[in-house]
Scaffold this motif. Structure first.
Motif, PDB file in Angstrom:
ATOM      1  N   ARG A  60      -9.415 -13.949   8.169  1.00  0.00           N
ATOM      2  CA  ARG A  60     -10.005 -13.407   9.382  1.00  0.00           C
ATOM      3  C   ARG A  60     -10.558 -12.007   9.110  1.00  0.00           C
ATOM      4  O   ARG A  60     -10.056 -11.285   8.256  1.00  0.00           O
ATOM      5  N   TRP A  61     -11.579 -11.624   9.865  1.00  0.00           N
ATOM      6  CA  TRP A  61     -12.291 -10.376   9.583  1.00  0.00           C
ATOM      7  C   TRP A  61     -11.383  -9.165   9.685  1.00  0.00           C
ATOM      8  O   TRP A  61     -11.420  -8.261   8.853  1.00  0.00           O
ATOM      9  N   TYR A  62     -10.530  -9.120  10.694  1.00  0.00           N
ATOM     10  CA  TYR A  62      -9.696  -7.931  10.854  1.00  0.00           C
ATOM     11  C   TYR A  62      -8.668  -7.792   9.740  1.00  0.00           C
ATOM     12  O   TYR A  62      -8.165  -6.697   9.479  1.00  0.00           O
ATOM     13  N   HIS A  63      -8.352  -8.878   9.056  1.00  0.00           N
ATOM     14  CA  HIS A  63      -7.443  -8.794   7.923  1.00  0.00           C
ATOM     15  C   HIS A  63      -8.119  -8.194   6.687  1.00  0.00           C
ATOM     16  O   HIS A  63      -7.436  -7.826   5.732  1.00  0.00           O
ATOM     17  N   ARG A  64      -9.435  -8.091   6.702  1.00  0.00           N
ATOM     18  CA  ARG A  64     -10.146  -7.614   5.516  1.00  0.00           C
ATOM     19  C   ARG A  64     -10.337  -6.097   5.508  1.00  0.00           C
ATOM     20  O   ARG A  64     -10.732  -5.528   4.498  1.00  0.00           O
ATOM     21  N   PHE A  65     -10.057  -5.445   6.634  1.00  0.00           N
ATOM     22  CA  PHE A  65     -10.286  -4.004   6.700  1.00  0.00           C
ATOM     23  C   PHE A  65      -9.501  -3.267   5.611  1.00  0.00           C
ATOM     24  O   PHE A  65     -10.035  -2.411   4.900  1.00  0.00           O
ATOM     25  N   SER A  66      -8.222  -3.590   5.465  1.00  0.00           N
ATOM     26  CA  SER A  66      -7.391  -2.868   4.496  1.00  0.00           C
ATOM     27  C   SER A  66      -7.872  -3.093   3.068  1.00  0.00           C
ATOM     28  O   SER A  66      -7.979  -2.142   2.276  1.00  0.00           O
ATOM     29  N   ALA A  67      -8.182  -4.343   2.736  1.00  0.00           N
ATOM     30  CA  ALA A  67      -8.599  -4.644   1.367  1.00  0.00           C
ATOM     31  C   ALA A  67      -9.885  -3.910   0.999  1.00  0.00           C
ATOM     32  O   ALA A  67     -10.061  -3.473  -0.139  1.00  0.00           O
ATOM     33  N   ILE A  68     -10.786  -3.774   1.968  1.00  0.00           N
ATOM     34  CA  ILE A  68     -12.084  -3.159   1.701  1.00  0.00           C
ATOM     35  C   ILE A  68     -12.003  -1.641   1.696  1.00  0.00           C
ATOM     36  O   ILE A  68     -12.701  -0.972   0.925  1.00  0.00           O
ATOM     37  N   THR A  69     -11.135  -1.068   2.522  1.00  0.00           N
ATOM     38  CA  THR A  69     -11.162   0.386   2.717  1.00  0.00           C
ATOM     39  C   THR A  69     -10.002   1.141   2.092  1.00  0.00           C
ATOM     40  O   THR A  69     -10.067   2.370   1.961  1.00  0.00           O
ATOM     41  N   ALA A  70      -8.940   0.466   1.688  1.00  0.00           N
ATOM     42  CA  ALA A  70      -7.685   1.145   1.341  1.00  0.00           C
ATOM     43  C   ALA A  70      -7.868   2.267   0.324  1.00  0.00           C
ATOM     44  O   ALA A  70      -7.259   3.337   0.450  1.00  0.00           O
ATOM     45  N   THR A  71      -8.691   2.057  -0.683  1.00  0.00           N
ATOM     46  CA  THR A  71      -8.897   3.091  -1.709  1.00  0.00           C
ATOM     47  C   THR A  71     -10.366   3.492  -1.825  1.00  0.00           C
ATOM     48  O   THR A  71     -10.756   4.134  -2.795  1.00  0.00           O
ATOM     49  N   ALA A  72     -11.176   3.124  -0.847  1.00  0.00           N
ATOM     50  CA  ALA A  72     -12.614   3.408  -0.914  1.00  0.00           C
ATOM     51  C   ALA A  72     -12.862   4.914  -1.002  1.00  0.00           C
ATOM     52  O   ALA A  72     -12.262   5.706  -0.278  1.00  0.00           O
ATOM     53  N   GLY A  73     -13.745   5.300  -1.901  1.00  0.00           N
ATOM     54  CA  GLY A  73     -14.062   6.710  -2.084  1.00  0.00           C
ATOM     55  C   GLY A  73     -12.917   7.520  -2.658  1.00  0.00           C
ATOM     56  O   GLY A  73     -12.911   8.747  -2.546  1.00  0.00           O
ATOM     57  N   GLY A  74     -11.932   6.851  -3.259  1.00  0.00           N
ATOM     58  CA  GLY A  74     -10.764   7.546  -3.798  1.00  0.00           C
ATOM     59  C   GLY A  74      -9.696   7.837  -2.764  1.00  0.00           C
ATOM     60  O   GLY A  74      -8.779   8.627  -3.009  1.00  0.00           O
ATOM     61  N   PHE A  75      -9.794   7.179  -1.596  1.00  0.00           N
ATOM     62  CA  PHE A  75      -8.825   7.417  -0.523  1.00  0.00           C
ATOM     63  C   PHE A  75      -7.418   7.076  -0.992  1.00  0.00           C
ATOM     64  O   PHE A  75      -7.192   6.065  -1.651  1.00  0.00           O
ATOM     65  N   ASP A  76      -6.464   7.936  -0.635  1.00  0.00           N
ATOM     66  CA  ASP A  76      -5.056   7.718  -0.966  1.00  0.00           C
ATOM     67  C   ASP A  76      -4.232   8.025   0.274  1.00  0.00           C
ATOM     68  O   ASP A  76      -4.198   9.157   0.739  1.00  0.00           O
ATOM     69  N   VAL A  77      -3.581   7.020   0.840  1.00  0.00           N
ATOM     70  CA  VAL A  77      -2.928   7.182   2.133  1.00  0.00           C
ATOM     71  C   VAL A  77      -1.805   8.218   2.093  1.00  0.00           C
ATOM     72  O   VAL A  77      -1.627   8.990   3.049  1.00  0.00           O
ATOM     73  N   LYS A  78      -1.054   8.267   1.000  1.00  0.00           N
ATOM     74  CA  LYS A  78       0.049   9.230   0.939  1.00  0.00           C
ATOM     75  C   LYS A  78      -0.477  10.661   0.827  1.00  0.00           C
ATOM     76  O   LYS A  78       0.043  11.576   1.474  1.00  0.00           O
ATOM     77  N   ARG A  79      -1.518  10.850   0.046  1.00  0.00           N
ATOM     78  CA  ARG A  79      -2.091  12.190  -0.112  1.00  0.00           C
ATOM     79  C   ARG A  79      -2.899  12.600   1.110  1.00  0.00           C
ATOM     80  O   ARG A  79      -2.779  13.733   1.588  1.00  0.00           O
ATOM     81  N   ASP A  80      -3.730  11.675   1.627  1.00  0.00           N
ATOM     82  CA  ASP A  80      -4.733  12.043   2.628  1.00  0.00           C
ATOM     83  C   ASP A  80      -4.266  11.902   4.070  1.00  0.00           C
ATOM     84  O   ASP A  80      -4.914  12.428   4.978  1.00  0.00           O
ATOM     85  N   VAL A  81      -3.168  11.192   4.295  1.00  0.00           N
ATOM     86  CA  VAL A  81      -2.695  10.981   5.665  1.00  0.00           C
ATOM     87  C   VAL A  81      -1.286  11.518   5.870  1.00  0.00           C
ATOM     88  O   VAL A  81      -1.013  12.254   6.827  1.00  0.00           O
ATOM     89  N   LEU A  82      -0.384  11.164   4.968  1.00  0.00           N
ATOM     90  CA  LEU A  82       1.031  11.427   5.193  1.00  0.00           C
ATOM     91  C   LEU A  82       1.502  12.784   4.691  1.00  0.00           C
ATOM     92  O   LEU A  82       2.597  13.226   5.073  1.00  0.00           O
ATOM     93  N   SER A  83       0.728  13.445   3.849  1.00  0.00           N
ATOM     94  CA  SER A  83       1.185  14.685   3.218  1.00  0.00           C
ATOM     95  C   SER A  83       0.349  15.877   3.670  1.00  0.00           C
ATOM     96  O   SER A  83      -0.859  15.931   3.398  1.00  0.00           O
ATOM     97  N   GLY A  84       0.954  16.781   4.381  1.00  0.00           N
ATOM     98  CA  GLY A  84       0.304  18.038   4.723  1.00  0.00           C
ATOM     99  C   GLY A  84      -0.855  17.920   5.674  1.00  0.00           C
ATOM    100  O   GLY A  84      -1.737  18.780   5.686  1.00  0.00           O
ATOM    101  N   ARG A  85      -0.879  16.858   6.508  1.00  0.00           N
ATOM    102  CA  ARG A  85      -1.973  16.685   7.456  1.00  0.00           C
ATOM    103  C   ARG A  85      -1.496  16.764   8.907  1.00  0.00           C
ATOM    104  O   ARG A  85      -2.197  16.361   9.812  1.00  0.00           O
ATOM    105  N   GLY A  86      -0.288  17.277   9.093  1.00  0.00           N
ATOM    106  CA  GLY A  86       0.190  17.499  10.441  1.00  0.00           C
ATOM    107  C   GLY A  86       0.974  16.337  11.015  1.00  0.00           C
ATOM    108  O   GLY A  86       1.091  15.266  10.399  1.00  0.00           O
ATOM    109  N   PRO A  87       1.522  16.522  12.214  1.00  0.00           N
ATOM    110  CA  PRO A  87       2.438  15.526  12.798  1.00  0.00           C
ATOM    111  C   PRO A  87       1.794  14.205  13.167  1.00  0.00           C
ATOM    112  O   PRO A  87       2.487  13.187  13.207  1.00  0.00           O
TER     113      PRO A  87
END
Length: 438
Positions: free
Chosen positions: A206-233
């Motif tokens: 299903r289309w909504y299941h593909r969002f993570s696979a397509i975007t998870a690391t796009a452009g060098g994105f890293d969820v722990k660095r860019d979201v969870l660490s030092g980005r506020g509450p």
């Protein structure tokens, strides 16, 4: 708030008004709603948020690990975390609504309360605002009960009769799963537009299941660095225990509406950060769309290309907004302002030289912009080859309008990217209608 001018030409529209939006979330179930809510709140500056309706009275044991155990508690907790970031966010864009504003509009949509239904009806009925209300249902099931939109439509039809129902329903737009029973396909009139950003299933996905696979690391994105660490509450509330890493299955409902110069909410077939959409096979005269469109891109033709081609841009934008949670304007990056001289819609004759000039575009941070013009064939009606785009990597480009036997539209898109960190991109679409030579 006054809607901006809508430019009309040759039967199509490039819209420039803020969208009124209501989100109905089953927060407390699959934690991906909380992931999507982090991103949604960071885009609340780009919308007029009419409401956030939490429809799940109890969090699901085992799967959902939030310390709050009601849907409303989870939603209000997230708005509270947003409020802790608001001072910095508003330094970067003063349009961010206050926490107080959003908390008043964050209500329960449980079956045994009326708050969500009341909020929705009042928003649609508001006489001083002619704009439609976009409704995004992020999920309902037997643990959350009926969608508040379905309940509102039932009530309006019963209390106001057919004429009142038609008037009410005609002011609603859907970027949503279908949770509205017979109101979707059986009771006239149909919704003015419905974009199902969840379906169909292609290759058992299903289309909504593909969002993570397509975007998870796009452009060098890293969820722990860019979201969870030092980005506020707010970023700290982004859960990772979803069935698909960084699933965000509901994010495409509002990414479709983000005003970045690429999208027009009335034309899902043109493409957006949520991909490109085509009419449902049984839509008939209804403007009912889902994710069945395909793009030719990087030597492949596939539905996923309609999102892949923008994935790095949208993730860099998410990164920047998380930076805004902790940085003031001088120390953060901001997206380009893209303008094309001569208008965004043109009528030309075959063989005519068409000039495209984006030189008035600018970086609000004072940096240099990198430009690229592309021809987006799937968005228009012209199916031939486009003569060479001269200056495709410059602010100003040109091409010779192709020979056509009947009127055809071509979509040219200016992509402007700044030199900041992360690099941010905005677009401007130019629609060229080519007329046959007389």
């Amino acid at each position: 708030m006054v809607a901006a001018v809508v430019l009309l030409l040759m039967g199509v529209a490039l819209r420039a008004e803020r969208v009124r939006i209501i989100v109905e979330t089953d927060a407390g179930g699959d934690p991906d709603d909380e992931q999507s809510m982090v991103r949604f709140l960071l885009y609340s500056n780009d919308f007029d948020v009419e409401g956030i309706i939490a429809n799940r009275p109890r969090a699901r044991e085992g799967e959902n690990k939030n310390a709050e155990r009601t849907g409303l508690g989870i939603a209000k907790k997230m708005v509270g975390a947003y409020g802790q970031c608001w001072a910095n966010l508003s330094l970067n864009d003063r349009r961010y609504p206050t926490e107080e504003f959003l908390q008043k509009r964050t209500v329960a949509g449980y079956d045994d309360v009326e708050d969500g239904v009341k909020l929705l009806i009042e928003a649609v009925d508001r006489g001083d605002d002619p704009r439609p209300v976009w409704f995004c249902n992020w999920g309902t099931d037997n643990e959350s009960g009926l969608s508040c939109l379905r309940r509102a439509l039932d009530r309006v039809r019963k209390e106001r009769g057919e004429a009142g129902y038609v008037k009410f329903k005609n002011k609603i737009r859907l970027s949503s799963a279908d949770k509205f029973g017979e109101h979707t396909n059986e009771i006239a009139p149909p919704f003015a537009i419905w974009v199902d950003t969840f379906r169909p299933e292609v290759e058992k996905k299903r289309w909504y299941h593909r969002f993570s696979a397509i975007t998870a690391t796009a452009g060098g994105f890293d969820v722990k660095r860019d979201v969870l660490s030092g980005r506020g509450p707010l970023g700290e509330l982004y859960p990772l225990n979803t069935t698909h890493p960084q699933k965000e299955g509901d994010t495409m409902t509002f990414l479709f509406l983000v005003p970045n110069g690429l999208n027009d909410e009335q034309r899902p077939e043109w493409g957006s950060w949520a991909g490109r959409y085509g009419l449902m096979p049984d839509a008939g005269e209804k403007k009912y769309y889902w994710a069945n469109a395909e793009d030719q891109w990087e030597a492949t033709k596939h539905r996923e290309n309609t999102l892949k081609r923008w994935a790095a841009d949208l993730q860099n934008d998410f990164r920047a907004r998380l930076d805004w949670c902790v940085k003031d304007y001088a120390h953060a990056n901001h997206p380009p302002v893209v303008r094309v001289v001569g208008g965004n819609e043109r009528v030309v004759n075959s063989g005519e030289i068409v000039g495209l000039d984006g030189s008035e575009s600018r970086d609000p941070d004072g940096g240099r912009l990198k430009f690229r013009w592309i021809f987006y064939p799937e968005a228009g009606s012209y199916r031939g080859d486009l003569p060479q785009l001269k200056g495709a990597d410059e602010a100003a480009a040109s091409f010779i309008a192709p020979n056509v036997e009947e009127p055809a539209t071509l979509h040219l898109i200016l992509i402007a990217t700044d030199a900041g960190q992360p690099p941010l991109t905005r677009y401007q679409r130019v629609i060229v209608r080519v007329m046959p030579q007389k």
